[in-house]
Design a protein around this motif. Sequence first.
Motif, PDB file in Angstrom:
ATOM      1  N   ASN A  31     -32.682  38.333 -50.586  1.00 14.04           N
ATOM      2  CA  ASN A  31     -33.855  38.527 -51.518  1.00 14.04           C
ATOM      3  C   ASN A  31     -33.851  37.789 -52.800  1.00 14.04           C
ATOM      4  O   ASN A  31     -34.857  37.469 -53.385  1.00 14.04           O
ATOM      5  N   ASP A  32     -32.512  37.684 -53.422  1.00 14.78           N
ATOM      6  CA  ASP A  32     -32.213  36.877 -54.779  1.00 14.78           C
ATOM      7  C   ASP A  32     -32.666  35.463 -54.545  1.00 14.78           C
ATOM      8  O   ASP A  32     -33.135  34.752 -55.437  1.00 14.78           O
ATOM      9  N   VAL A  33     -32.220  34.688 -53.276  1.00 14.03           N
ATOM     10  CA  VAL A  33     -32.712  33.464 -53.119  1.00 14.03           C
ATOM     11  C   VAL A  33     -34.135  33.367 -52.883  1.00 14.03           C
ATOM     12  O   VAL A  33     -34.712  32.410 -52.925  1.00 14.03           O
ATOM     13  N   GLY A  34     -35.008  34.405 -52.225  1.00 21.49           N
ATOM     14  CA  GLY A  34     -36.363  34.303 -52.161  1.00 21.49           C
ATOM     15  C   GLY A  34     -36.837  34.344 -50.835  1.00 21.49           C
ATOM     16  O   GLY A  34     -37.833  33.876 -50.558  1.00 21.49           O
ATOM     17  N   THR A  35     -35.975  34.980 -49.907  1.00 19.73           N
ATOM     18  CA  THR A  35     -36.388  35.117 -48.463  1.00 19.73           C
ATOM     19  C   THR A  35     -35.880  36.233 -48.019  1.00 19.73           C
ATOM     20  O   THR A  35     -35.135  37.102 -48.516  1.00 19.73           O
ATOM     21  N   SER A  36     -36.347  36.433 -46.525  1.00 15.35           N
ATOM     22  CA  SER A  36     -35.630  37.788 -45.819  1.00 15.35           C
ATOM     23  C   SER A  36     -34.984  37.169 -44.440  1.00 15.35           C
ATOM     24  O   SER A  36     -35.286  35.830 -44.246  1.00 15.35           O
ATOM     25  N   ARG A  37     -34.374  37.943 -44.051  1.00 17.53           N
ATOM     26  CA  ARG A  37     -33.613  37.410 -42.724  1.00 17.53           C
ATOM     27  C   ARG A  37     -34.579  37.005 -41.887  1.00 17.53           C
ATOM     28  O   ARG A  37     -34.205  36.102 -41.006  1.00 17.53           O
ATOM     29  N   ASP A  38     -35.950  37.684 -41.699  1.00 20.15           N
ATOM     30  CA  ASP A  38     -36.776  37.064 -40.588  1.00 20.15           C
ATOM     31  C   ASP A  38     -37.111  35.744 -40.888  1.00 20.15           C
ATOM     32  O   ASP A  38     -37.820  35.208 -40.141  1.00 20.15           O
ATOM     33  N   ASP A  39     -37.145  35.588 -42.238  1.00 21.10           N
ATOM     34  CA  ASP A  39     -38.008  34.123 -42.414  1.00 21.10           C
ATOM     35  C   ASP A  39     -36.993  32.916 -42.814  1.00 21.10           C
ATOM     36  O   ASP A  39     -37.297  31.857 -43.545  1.00 21.10           O
ATOM     37  N   ILE A  40     -35.934  33.100 -42.421  1.00 16.53           N
ATOM     38  CA  ILE A  40     -34.802  32.108 -42.691  1.00 16.53           C
ATOM     39  C   ILE A  40     -35.129  30.647 -42.389  1.00 16.53           C
ATOM     40  O   ILE A  40     -34.953  29.753 -42.962  1.00 16.53           O
ATOM     41  N   ALA A  41     -35.515  30.764 -41.033  1.00 14.32           N
ATOM     42  CA  ALA A  41     -35.901  29.564 -40.449  1.00 14.32           C
ATOM     43  C   ALA A  41     -36.847  28.707 -41.122  1.00 14.32           C
ATOM     44  O   ALA A  41     -37.130  27.365 -41.169  1.00 14.32           O
ATOM     45  N   CYS A  42     -38.088  29.585 -41.433  1.00 16.44           N
ATOM     46  CA  CYS A  42     -39.156  29.082 -42.037  1.00 16.44           C
ATOM     47  C   CYS A  42     -38.712  28.539 -43.650  1.00 16.44           C
ATOM     48  O   CYS A  42     -39.256  27.508 -44.008  1.00 16.44           O
ATOM     49  N   PHE A  43     -37.989  29.282 -44.001  1.00 17.92           N
ATOM     50  CA  PHE A  43     -37.601  28.892 -45.461  1.00 17.92           C
ATOM     51  C   PHE A  43     -36.566  27.669 -45.541  1.00 17.92           C
ATOM     52  O   PHE A  43     -36.926  26.645 -46.326  1.00 17.92           O
ATOM     53  N   VAL A  44     -35.738  27.539 -44.535  1.00 18.56           N
ATOM     54  CA  VAL A  44     -35.096  26.142 -44.421  1.00 18.56           C
ATOM     55  C   VAL A  44     -36.068  24.884 -44.068  1.00 18.56           C
ATOM     56  O   VAL A  44     -35.945  23.777 -44.652  1.00 18.56           O
ATOM     57  N   ALA A  45     -36.727  25.313 -43.163  1.00 20.82           N
ATOM     58  CA  ALA A  45     -38.033  24.247 -42.691  1.00 20.82           C
ATOM     59  C   ALA A  45     -38.797  23.637 -43.897  1.00 20.82           C
ATOM     60  O   ALA A  45     -38.937  22.563 -44.182  1.00 20.82           O
ATOM     61  N   ALA A  46     -39.463  24.743 -45.054  1.00 26.47           N
ATOM     62  CA  ALA A  46     -40.109  24.361 -45.969  1.00 26.47           C
ATOM     63  C   ALA A  46     -39.293  23.907 -46.971  1.00 26.47           C
ATOM     64  O   ALA A  46     -39.951  22.701 -47.621  1.00 26.47           O
ATOM     65  N   ALA A  47     -37.798  24.232 -47.163  1.00 29.18           N
ATOM     66  CA  ALA A  47     -37.014  23.188 -47.983  1.00 29.18           C
ATOM     67  C   ALA A  47     -36.921  22.048 -47.662  1.00 29.18           C
ATOM     68  O   ALA A  47     -36.827  20.774 -48.536  1.00 29.18           O
ATOM     69  N   ALA A  48     -36.716  21.589 -46.599  1.00 29.92           N
ATOM     70  CA  ALA A  48     -36.543  20.150 -45.727  1.00 29.92           C
ATOM     71  C   ALA A  48     -37.654  19.441 -45.873  1.00 29.92           C
ATOM     72  O   ALA A  48     -37.800  18.252 -46.039  1.00 29.92           O
ATOM     73  N   ASP A  49     -38.966  19.950 -46.038  1.00 34.21           N
ATOM     74  CA  ASP A  49     -40.405  19.341 -46.187  1.00 34.21           C
ATOM     75  C   ASP A  49     -40.503  18.849 -47.643  1.00 34.21           C
ATOM     76  O   ASP A  49     -41.344  17.892 -47.867  1.00 34.21           O
ATOM     77  N   CYS A  50     -39.599  19.323 -48.625  1.00 31.95           N
ATOM     78  CA  CYS A  50     -39.793  19.032 -49.948  1.00 31.95           C
ATOM     79  C   CYS A  50     -39.228  17.545 -50.177  1.00 31.95           C
ATOM     80  O   CYS A  50     -38.565  17.077 -49.617  1.00 31.95           O
TER      81      CYS A  50
END
Length: 50
Positions: A31-50
């Motif tokens: 939560n401090d990082v800005g994601t939840s356990r269910d959204d980890i894959a999307c979170f990493v994919a979004a970071a890779a697109d930057c």
Amino acid sequence: MFEPLTRKFTDWRLRRIAIRKLHTLDDRLLNDVGTSRDDIACFVAAAADC
């Protein structure tokens, strides 16, 4: 000749490592990082697109 393929494989591997490491964190830290356990894959994919 194989550089694009090697780069894609390396990027995929780094994303998998990041996902695995994020899954080791507890929910409060996620939560401090800005994601939840269910959204980890999307979170990493979004970071890779930057």
